[in-house]
Scaffold this motif. Structure first.
Motif, PDB file in Angstrom:
ATOM      1  N   GLY A  63      10.802  55.664  89.273  1.00 24.77           N
ATOM      2  CA  GLY A  63      11.698  55.779  88.132  1.00 24.77           C
ATOM      3  C   GLY A  63      11.097  55.203  86.862  1.00 24.77           C
ATOM      4  O   GLY A  63      11.811  54.691  85.997  1.00 24.77           O
ATOM      5  N   GLY A  64       9.778  55.291  86.750  1.00 20.54           N
ATOM      6  CA  GLY A  64       9.102  54.816  85.548  1.00 20.54           C
ATOM      7  C   GLY A  64       8.879  53.316  85.515  1.00 20.54           C
ATOM      8  O   GLY A  64       8.438  52.784  84.485  1.00 20.54           O
ATOM      9  N   GLU A  65       9.151  52.619  86.623  1.00 17.88           N
ATOM     10  CA  GLU A  65       9.014  51.159  86.619  1.00 17.88           C
ATOM     11  C   GLU A  65       7.574  50.759  86.318  1.00 17.88           C
ATOM     12  O   GLU A  65       6.645  51.070  87.045  1.00 17.88           O
ATOM     13  CB  GLU A  65       9.434  50.613  87.976  1.00 17.88           C
ATOM     14  N   TYR A  66       7.399  50.034  85.211  1.00 11.72           N
ATOM     15  CA  TYR A  66       6.072  49.664  84.722  1.00 11.72           C
ATOM     16  C   TYR A  66       5.744  48.216  85.035  1.00 11.72           C
ATOM     17  O   TYR A  66       4.599  47.797  84.969  1.00 11.72           O
ATOM     18  CB  TYR A  66       6.045  49.890  83.200  1.00 11.72           C
ATOM     19  N   GLY A  67       6.781  47.437  85.354  1.00 12.68           N
ATOM     20  CA  GLY A  67       6.577  46.032  85.687  1.00 12.68           C
ATOM     21  C   GLY A  67       6.636  45.142  84.469  1.00 12.68           C
ATOM     22  O   GLY A  67       6.966  45.573  83.365  1.00 12.68           O
ATOM     23  N   VAL A  68       6.307  43.873  84.680  1.00 12.84           N
ATOM     24  CA  VAL A  68       6.285  42.893  83.596  1.00 12.84           C
ATOM     25  C   VAL A  68       4.855  42.802  83.088  1.00 12.84           C
ATOM     26  O   VAL A  68       3.930  42.515  83.856  1.00 12.84           O
ATOM     27  CB  VAL A  68       6.779  41.520  84.082  1.00 12.84           C
ATOM     28  N   VAL A  69       4.674  43.029  81.803  1.00 12.11           N
ATOM     29  CA  VAL A  69       3.329  43.022  81.224  1.00 12.11           C
ATOM     30  C   VAL A  69       3.298  42.137  79.981  1.00 12.11           C
ATOM     31  O   VAL A  69       4.252  42.110  79.200  1.00 12.11           O
ATOM     32  CB  VAL A  69       2.862  44.449  80.842  1.00 12.11           C
ATOM     33  N   PRO A  70       2.210  41.388  79.785  1.00 11.36           N
ATOM     34  CA  PRO A  70       2.057  40.635  78.538  1.00 11.36           C
ATOM     35  C   PRO A  70       1.774  41.606  77.395  1.00 11.36           C
ATOM     36  O   PRO A  70       1.201  42.687  77.611  1.00 11.36           O
ATOM     37  CB  PRO A  70       0.861  39.724  78.815  1.00 11.36           C
ATOM     38  N   GLU A  71       2.175  41.232  76.200  1.00 11.91           N
ATOM     39  CA  GLU A  71       1.966  42.117  75.056  1.00 11.91           C
ATOM     40  C   GLU A  71       0.490  42.439  74.867  1.00 11.91           C
ATOM     41  O   GLU A  71       0.136  43.516  74.382  1.00 11.91           O
ATOM     42  CB  GLU A  71       2.530  41.481  73.784  1.00 11.91           C
ATOM     43  N   THR A  72      -0.382  41.534  75.276  1.00 15.41           N
ATOM     44  CA  THR A  72      -1.821  41.747  75.110  1.00 15.41           C
ATOM     45  C   THR A  72      -2.363  42.861  76.002  1.00 15.41           C
ATOM     46  O   THR A  72      -3.477  43.335  75.791  1.00 15.41           O
ATOM     47  CB  THR A  72      -2.581  40.444  75.414  1.00 15.41           C
ATOM     48  N   ALA A  73      -1.573  43.276  77.005  1.00 15.15           N
ATOM     49  CA  ALA A  73      -2.020  44.342  77.905  1.00 15.15           C
ATOM     50  C   ALA A  73      -1.668  45.724  77.375  1.00 15.15           C
ATOM     51  O   ALA A  73      -2.088  46.733  77.942  1.00 15.15           O
ATOM     52  CB  ALA A  73      -1.413  44.151  79.294  1.00 15.15           C
ATOM     53  N   LEU A  74      -0.902  45.772  76.290  1.00 12.45           N
ATOM     54  CA  LEU A  74      -0.482  47.047  75.714  1.00 12.45           C
ATOM     55  C   LEU A  74      -1.425  47.459  74.599  1.00 12.45           C
ATOM     56  O   LEU A  74      -2.039  46.617  73.934  1.00 12.45           O
ATOM     57  CB  LEU A  74       0.943  46.934  75.163  1.00 12.45           C
ATOM     58  N   GLY A  99      23.013  61.228  78.482  1.00 10.46           N
ATOM     59  CA  GLY A  99      23.515  60.126  79.305  1.00 10.46           C
ATOM     60  C   GLY A  99      22.808  59.924  80.622  1.00 10.46           C
ATOM     61  O   GLY A  99      23.202  59.080  81.437  1.00 10.46           O
ATOM     62  N   LYS A 100      21.752  60.668  80.855  1.00 10.67           N
ATOM     63  CA  LYS A 100      21.011  60.513  82.100  1.00 10.67           C
ATOM     64  C   LYS A 100      20.239  59.188  82.057  1.00 10.67           C
ATOM     65  O   LYS A 100      19.741  58.777  81.006  1.00 10.67           O
ATOM     66  CB  LYS A 100      20.043  61.679  82.268  1.00 10.67           C
ATOM     67  N   SER A 101      20.155  58.493  83.190  1.00  6.96           N
ATOM     68  CA  SER A 101      19.445  57.204  83.204  1.00  6.96           C
ATOM     69  C   SER A 101      17.962  57.413  82.961  1.00  6.96           C
ATOM     70  O   SER A 101      17.402  58.460  83.305  1.00  6.96           O
ATOM     71  CB  SER A 101      19.656  56.492  84.543  1.00  6.96           C
ATOM     72  N   PHE A 102      17.346  56.386  82.376  1.00 10.40           N
ATOM     73  CA  PHE A 102      15.916  56.470  82.093  1.00 10.40           C
ATOM     74  C   PHE A 102      15.133  56.660  83.388  1.00 10.40           C
ATOM     75  O   PHE A 102      14.172  57.427  83.436  1.00 10.40           O
ATOM     76  CB  PHE A 102      15.457  55.195  81.375  1.00 10.40           C
TER      77      PHE A 102
END
Length: 297
Positions: A175-186, A155-158
């Motif tokens: 806290g692991g914030e990766y931001g908003v990314v287009p699928e093409t960047a993955l 139950g720990k938060s991500f």
């Protein structure tokens, strides 16, 4: 001076402030000051050549391009200010760019029907990719995976799990914030994992991306999918039609005119009267022209 047209010291020193050498440039081992001056001389040559061919960029053309840039990027003015550049600096850039465009597209016409035909026949070119707001946790081995999975199951938060266990120094503190990314960047594996994961859920573990030489990363990555913005078609509105027309003109003009423009520019460069106040740079410039002449036989 370039054929009597002066390159002022203030302009030169301002260009020095933001100039970034091209790693693949043939001039990369020469003094940066000379690289800047050579670039500015080339730009003057292009504009002068366009003028001699009767296709010099007009003030309305430059203002129209500037307006288009503002429409494409509403934050442009703030970005310019942050970079220490002015609208006049951008107008100077556009003057050079439009001179090249006019030379390459001389005699080229693209009709509305051709624009619409290309749009209809190439739908994949006009699709805005899906975007994901993500958080990420990265570990290096099986033990790390088990620790993360156990903490999430408890139950720990991500965000807290990422702060505790992640090896990604860029996102760990956030806290692991990766931001908003287009699928093409993955990476392919990450994109597939994210695409099948509902909002609010975490992906399966995926391997980190390969490095530039193709070696697989040892990192294991898990994402939390926070928001999904679906892919959407880009409408053929007036701005898009204008951008597409320019692109098609350049495609056609490059095939038809690039060789002749290159020859004309080289001839103009060899014939030009260039005077440089710094003796070392004058010598380097003369040597550069001599090398070109010898290479051409």
């Amino acid at each position: 001076t370039v054929n009597g047209e002066e390159i002022k010291a203030a302009e030169y020193y301002k260009r020095m402030e933001w100039f970034r050498p091209e790693p693949q440039s043939a001039l990369i081992n020469m003094p940066v000051g000379f690289q800047v001056l050579r670039q500015m001389i080339s730009e003057r040559m292009i504009v002068q050549l366009a003028k001699s061919k009767g296709v010099a960029p007009t003030a309305p053309q430059i203002e129209a391009r500037l307006a288009a840039l503002y429409q494409e990027n509403p934050n442009l003015k703030a970005q310019l200010a942050q970079a220490g550049r002015s609208e006049d600096d951008i107008r100077a850039d556009l003057r050079n760019q439009e001179a090249q465009f006019n030379l390459l597209t001389a005699g080229i016409t693209i009709t509305d029907l051709e624009v619409e035909k290309h749009y209809k026949e190439n739908p994949s070119e006009f699709k805005e990719p899906a975007k994901y707001k993500l958080r990420v946790v990265a570990v290096g081995d099986d033990a790390g995976e088990k620790s993360v999975d156990a903490a999430l199951k408890a139950g720990k938060s991500f965000a807290d799990v990422a702060r505790q266990y992640s090896l990604d120094v860029t996102t760990k503190a956030r806290g692991g914030e990766y931001g908003v990314v287009p699928e093409t960047a993955l990476s392919d594996e990450s994109r597939k994992a994210v695409a099948i994961t509902p909002v609010g859920s975490t992906t399966a573990w995926v391997r980190g991306p390969k490095n530039p030489v193709g070696e697989q990363s040892n990192a294991r990555i898990k994402f939390l999918v926070e928001v999904i913005t679906p892919a959407k078609n880009i409408a053929l509105d007036a701005p898009m039609k204008s951008r597409l027309r320019r692109r098609l003109m350049l495609d056609k003009g490059t095939i038809r005119n690039k060789t002749s423009v290159g020859k004309d520019l080289e001839a103009a460069t060899q014939a030009a009267k260039v005077t440089i106040a710094e003796p070392q740079f004058q010598q380097l410039y003369s040597q550069l022209l001599d090398r070109v002449r010898k290479a051409q036989g």
